[in-house]
Design a protein around this motif. Sequence first.
Motif, PDB file in Angstrom:
ATOM      1  N   THR A   1      16.049  21.120  -7.075  1.00 37.66           N
ATOM      2  CA  THR A   1      15.721  21.573  -8.429  1.00 37.66           C
ATOM      3  C   THR A   1      15.339  20.336  -9.245  1.00 37.66           C
ATOM      4  O   THR A   1      15.648  19.210  -8.862  1.00 37.66           O
ATOM      5  CB  THR A   1      16.919  22.272  -9.111  1.00 37.66           C
ATOM      6  N   HIS A   2      14.685  20.578 -10.374  1.00 35.56           N
ATOM      7  CA  HIS A   2      14.252  19.478 -11.240  1.00 35.56           C
ATOM      8  C   HIS A   2      13.423  18.459 -10.446  1.00 35.56           C
ATOM      9  O   HIS A   2      12.432  18.805  -9.849  1.00 35.56           O
ATOM     10  CB  HIS A   2      15.447  18.830 -11.944  1.00 35.56           C
ATOM     11  N   THR A   3      13.841  17.200 -10.430  1.00 35.42           N
ATOM     12  CA  THR A   3      13.021  16.121  -9.898  1.00 35.42           C
ATOM     13  C   THR A   3      12.859  16.209  -8.377  1.00 35.42           C
ATOM     14  O   THR A   3      13.838  16.352  -7.642  1.00 35.42           O
ATOM     15  CB  THR A   3      13.654  14.757 -10.237  1.00 35.42           C
ATOM     16  N   ALA A   4      11.612  16.117  -7.921  1.00 32.82           N
ATOM     17  CA  ALA A   4      11.298  15.962  -6.500  1.00 32.82           C
ATOM     18  C   ALA A   4      10.327  14.792  -6.385  1.00 32.82           C
ATOM     19  O   ALA A   4       9.494  14.584  -7.266  1.00 32.82           O
ATOM     20  CB  ALA A   4      10.675  17.232  -5.932  1.00 32.82           C
ATOM     21  N   PHE A   5      10.462  14.000  -5.317  1.00 30.71           N
ATOM     22  CA  PHE A   5       9.560  12.857  -5.190  1.00 30.71           C
ATOM     23  C   PHE A   5       9.341  12.502  -3.725  1.00 30.71           C
ATOM     24  O   PHE A   5      10.158  12.813  -2.857  1.00 30.71           O
ATOM     25  CB  PHE A   5      10.110  11.639  -5.952  1.00 30.71           C
ATOM     26  N   GLU A   6       8.216  11.853  -3.482  1.00 30.80           N
ATOM     27  CA  GLU A   6       7.883  11.314  -2.168  1.00 30.80           C
ATOM     28  C   GLU A   6       7.202   9.967  -2.359  1.00 30.80           C
ATOM     29  O   GLU A   6       6.514   9.742  -3.360  1.00 30.80           O
ATOM     30  CB  GLU A   6       6.954  12.254  -1.388  1.00 30.80           C
ATOM     31  N   ILE A   7       7.405   9.081  -1.408  1.00 31.65           N
ATOM     32  CA  ILE A   7       6.704   7.801  -1.381  1.00 31.65           C
ATOM     33  C   ILE A   7       5.836   7.797  -0.137  1.00 31.65           C
ATOM     34  O   ILE A   7       6.308   8.062   0.968  1.00 31.65           O
ATOM     35  CB  ILE A   7       7.683   6.621  -1.386  1.00 31.65           C
ATOM     36  N   MET A   8       4.560   7.528  -0.331  1.00 30.91           N
ATOM     37  CA  MET A   8       3.573   7.595   0.751  1.00 30.91           C
ATOM     38  C   MET A   8       3.023   6.211   1.066  1.00 30.91           C
ATOM     39  O   MET A   8       2.915   5.355   0.184  1.00 30.91           O
ATOM     40  CB  MET A   8       2.406   8.501   0.345  1.00 30.91           C
ATOM     41  N   SER A   9       2.656   6.026   2.326  1.00 31.97           N
ATOM     42  CA  SER A   9       1.916   4.831   2.715  1.00 31.97           C
ATOM     43  C   SER A   9       0.424   5.129   2.637  1.00 31.97           C
ATOM     44  O   SER A   9      -0.031   6.171   3.109  1.00 31.97           O
ATOM     45  CB  SER A   9       2.283   4.413   4.138  1.00 31.97           C
ATOM     46  N   GLU A  10      -0.313   4.210   2.045  1.00 30.97           N
ATOM     47  CA  GLU A  10      -1.762   4.333   1.989  1.00 30.97           C
ATOM     48  C   GLU A  10      -2.441   3.282   2.858  1.00 30.97           C
ATOM     49  O   GLU A  10      -3.638   3.036   2.734  1.00 30.97           O
ATOM     50  CB  GLU A  10      -2.242   4.213   0.538  1.00 30.97           C
ATOM     51  N   ALA A  11      -1.649   2.672   3.753  1.00 35.61           N
ATOM     52  CA  ALA A  11      -2.199   1.623   4.621  1.00 35.61           C
ATOM     53  C   ALA A  11      -3.136   2.213   5.662  1.00 35.61           C
ATOM     54  O   ALA A  11      -2.844   3.262   6.240  1.00 35.61           O
ATOM     55  CB  ALA A  11      -1.057   0.871   5.296  1.00 35.61           C
ATOM     56  N   ARG A  12      -4.239   1.554   5.880  1.00 37.55           N
ATOM     57  CA  ARG A  12      -5.191   1.997   6.893  1.00 37.55           C
ATOM     58  C   ARG A  12      -4.543   1.866   8.278  1.00 37.55           C
ATOM     59  O   ARG A  12      -3.922   0.862   8.606  1.00 37.55           O
ATOM     60  CB  ARG A  12      -6.451   1.144   6.833  1.00 37.55           C
ATOM     61  N   GLY A  13      -4.670   2.905   9.071  1.00 37.28           N
ATOM     62  CA  GLY A  13      -4.109   2.872  10.416  1.00 37.28           C
ATOM     63  C   GLY A  13      -2.674   3.323  10.504  1.00 37.28           C
ATOM     64  O   GLY A  13      -2.078   3.293  11.586  1.00 37.28           O
TER      65      GLY A  13
ATOM     66  N   ALA B   1       9.312   2.982   8.251  1.00 37.01           N
ATOM     67  CA  ALA B   1       9.217   1.733   7.490  1.00 37.01           C
ATOM     68  C   ALA B   1       8.660   0.624   8.375  1.00 37.01           C
ATOM     69  O   ALA B   1       7.795  -0.161   7.950  1.00 37.01           O
ATOM     70  CB  ALA B   1      10.584   1.349   6.944  1.00 37.01           C
ATOM     71  N   LEU B   2       9.126   0.551   9.614  1.00 37.00           N
ATOM     72  CA  LEU B   2       8.612  -0.452  10.548  1.00 37.00           C
ATOM     73  C   LEU B   2       7.140  -0.211  10.853  1.00 37.00           C
ATOM     74  O   LEU B   2       6.349  -1.158  10.972  1.00 37.00           O
ATOM     75  CB  LEU B   2       9.434  -0.428  11.835  1.00 37.00           C
ATOM     76  N   LEU B   3       6.761   1.056  10.969  1.00 36.06           N
ATOM     77  CA  LEU B   3       5.363   1.401  11.233  1.00 36.06           C
ATOM     78  C   LEU B   3       4.476   0.987  10.060  1.00 36.06           C
ATOM     79  O   LEU B   3       3.357   0.494  10.250  1.00 36.06           O
ATOM     80  CB  LEU B   3       5.241   2.902  11.482  1.00 36.06           C
ATOM     81  N   ALA B   4       4.967   1.173   8.841  1.00 32.26           N
ATOM     82  CA  ALA B   4       4.193   0.774   7.657  1.00 32.26           C
ATOM     83  C   ALA B   4       4.030  -0.739   7.598  1.00 32.26           C
ATOM     84  O   ALA B   4       2.958  -1.246   7.226  1.00 32.26           O
ATOM     85  CB  ALA B   4       4.884   1.290   6.390  1.00 32.26           C
ATOM     86  N   LEU B   5       5.071  -1.472   7.953  1.00 29.65           N
ATOM     87  CA  LEU B   5       4.966  -2.932   7.994  1.00 29.65           C
ATOM     88  C   LEU B   5       3.905  -3.362   9.000  1.00 29.65           C
ATOM     89  O   LEU B   5       3.099  -4.260   8.729  1.00 29.65           O
ATOM     90  CB  LEU B   5       6.320  -3.543   8.370  1.00 29.65           C
TER      91      LEU B   5
ATOM     92  N   ASP C   1       0.832  -1.206   0.000  1.00 28.88           N
ATOM     93  CA  ASP C   1       0.000   0.000   0.000  1.00 28.88           C
ATOM     94  C   ASP C   1       0.866   1.255   0.000  1.00 28.88           C
ATOM     95  O   ASP C   1       0.854   2.059   0.942  1.00 28.88           O
ATOM     96  CB  ASP C   1      -0.929   0.003   1.213  1.00 28.88           C
ATOM     97  N   ILE C   2       1.647   1.405  -1.050  1.00 30.25           N
ATOM     98  CA  ILE C   2       2.516   2.575  -1.173  1.00 30.25           C
ATOM     99  C   ILE C   2       2.280   3.241  -2.528  1.00 30.25           C
ATOM    100  O   ILE C   2       1.842   2.588  -3.484  1.00 30.25           O
ATOM    101  CB  ILE C   2       4.012   2.215  -1.033  1.00 30.25           C
ATOM    102  N   LYS C   3       2.549   4.533  -2.596  1.00 31.81           N
ATOM    103  CA  LYS C   3       2.372   5.270  -3.846  1.00 31.81           C
ATOM    104  C   LYS C   3       3.500   6.275  -4.005  1.00 31.81           C
ATOM    105  O   LYS C   3       3.882   6.961  -3.048  1.00 31.81           O
ATOM    106  CB  LYS C   3       1.018   5.980  -3.876  1.00 31.81           C
TER     107      LYS C   3
ATOM    108  N   ALA D   1       1.326  -1.567   9.980  1.00 32.12           N
ATOM    109  CA  ALA D   1       0.009  -1.173   9.488  1.00 32.12           C
ATOM    110  C   ALA D   1      -0.511  -2.156   8.443  1.00 32.12           C
ATOM    111  O   ALA D   1      -1.720  -2.389   8.348  1.00 32.12           O
ATOM    112  CB  ALA D   1       0.076   0.238   8.905  1.00 32.12           C
ATOM    113  N   GLU D   2       0.385  -2.732   7.648  1.00 34.87           N
ATOM    114  CA  GLU D   2      -0.026  -3.689   6.620  1.00 34.87           C
ATOM    115  C   GLU D   2      -0.049  -5.129   7.130  1.00 34.87           C
ATOM    116  O   GLU D   2      -0.370  -6.050   6.374  1.00 34.87           O
ATOM    117  CB  GLU D   2       0.889  -3.579   5.395  1.00 34.87           C
ATOM    118  N   GLY D   3       0.325  -5.329   8.374  1.00 34.44           N
ATOM    119  CA  GLY D   3       0.308  -6.675   8.938  1.00 34.44           C
ATOM    120  C   GLY D   3       1.391  -7.575   8.411  1.00 34.44           C
ATOM    121  O   GLY D   3       1.241  -8.805   8.392  1.00 34.44           O
TER     122      GLY D   3
END
Length: 421
Positions: free
Chosen positions: A263-275, A312-316, A158-160, A318-320
């Motif tokens: 400058t130029h490229t900027a990016f973020e990776i988000m968790s979409e996990a419930r909780g 990262a541990l929190l996302a794990l 559940d990442i974007k 949240a996704e069980g």
Amino acid sequence: MIQIPKGTQDILPSEIYKWHYIEEKLRNISTAFNYTEIRTPMFEDTDLFVRGVGGSTDIVNKEMYTFTDKGDRSITLKPEGTAPVVRSYIENKMQHDLEQPVKVYYITPMFRYERKQKGRYRQFVQYGVEAIGVENPLVDVEVISVAMHFYQSIGLKDIKLYINSIGDLGSRKEYNEALVNHFKPSIHEFCADCQSRIDTNPMRILDCKVDREHELVQSAPNIYEFLNDDSKAYFEKVKKGLKQLNIPYEIDYNLVRGLDYYTHTAFEIMSEARGFGAITTLCGGGRYNGLLEMLDGPSETGIGFGLSIERALLALEAEGVEIPQPEGLDLYICTLDDAARDKAAELLFELRKQNFAVDTDYKERKLKAQMKDADRRGAMYTIVIGENEIESNQVEIKNQATREVNTVQLDELANYLLEAK
């Protein structure tokens, strides 16, 4: 009673295996992508962050742990990883290295005086990569792919990925002027930080956590309309590269990141996990053309990102996703008397020198309690040493899972364990 400082945590022996698992994954992935570890000091000259991160940022204005040392120098515990790496690149003249870009990674504690929130601490551990010395959209794609591959390799689904182009310095200048014209008439409606940013770095109003839902933020000019042809072409190549690697992404034209040097490229990776929590960012980064020159270095360019191991541990969680438990002891030695304990100490040392995980009882408990202790520690095998075993120089070794028992000479114990692995 003295207690742990607010905003920090103890990582206990029962939980440390999770950190080891994540760190091993990160090191293996870094090696596969040909990134080599760099270690910079835990503290730096304060001016490095004021100049390198930006005087208008929350990091510099609100969050740094800064103190004056005994030499009357202003020192700051490092709040982020890029500026120290760039400082090291410049100071050690890495632009002359034959391998370009110079590709490094780090795993290190960071320090920011933030309000404690779920998954966010005042001391946290950050993994980051930097690729310095080459301006090429494929390098941007590679850096993004390192982060995406890591999250996928540990089982997150559940990442974007969100991407944007901030353009070159010329594009940014025109865009900032448009933002000032857009926000200035109603800037009194915004928080105090944004009222200050209008004169220092208006792009950061788009990144404000307080006013993100303000209608003027939602209707702000689109940065893409201000990109010059070169910046648009660069961004198109980044998007093409991500598609070739089958890395899905979404464009967020309000994504500007919180540091002044992008400058130029900027990016973020988000968790979409419930909780997972209100703050969904797992990772963020981008390209920094001009940062090296800001720090009195050569006219070089770089790109990198940083991610929090805590998040990262929190996302794990949240996704069980369960992190594999480490294996237990190879052998637990039970003892019956003082002579046996002396013999056990000798055996322990010899087996440990051969990298076997072995232990014994130091509380001089009854045999039944020792056997229970062996089970708690997940021992694969147990032996019992007493007077008879010392005289005969052999023991019965028991497989704790199958309950199978075999007789083995004490001087053959290492070979038996090796064959059993």
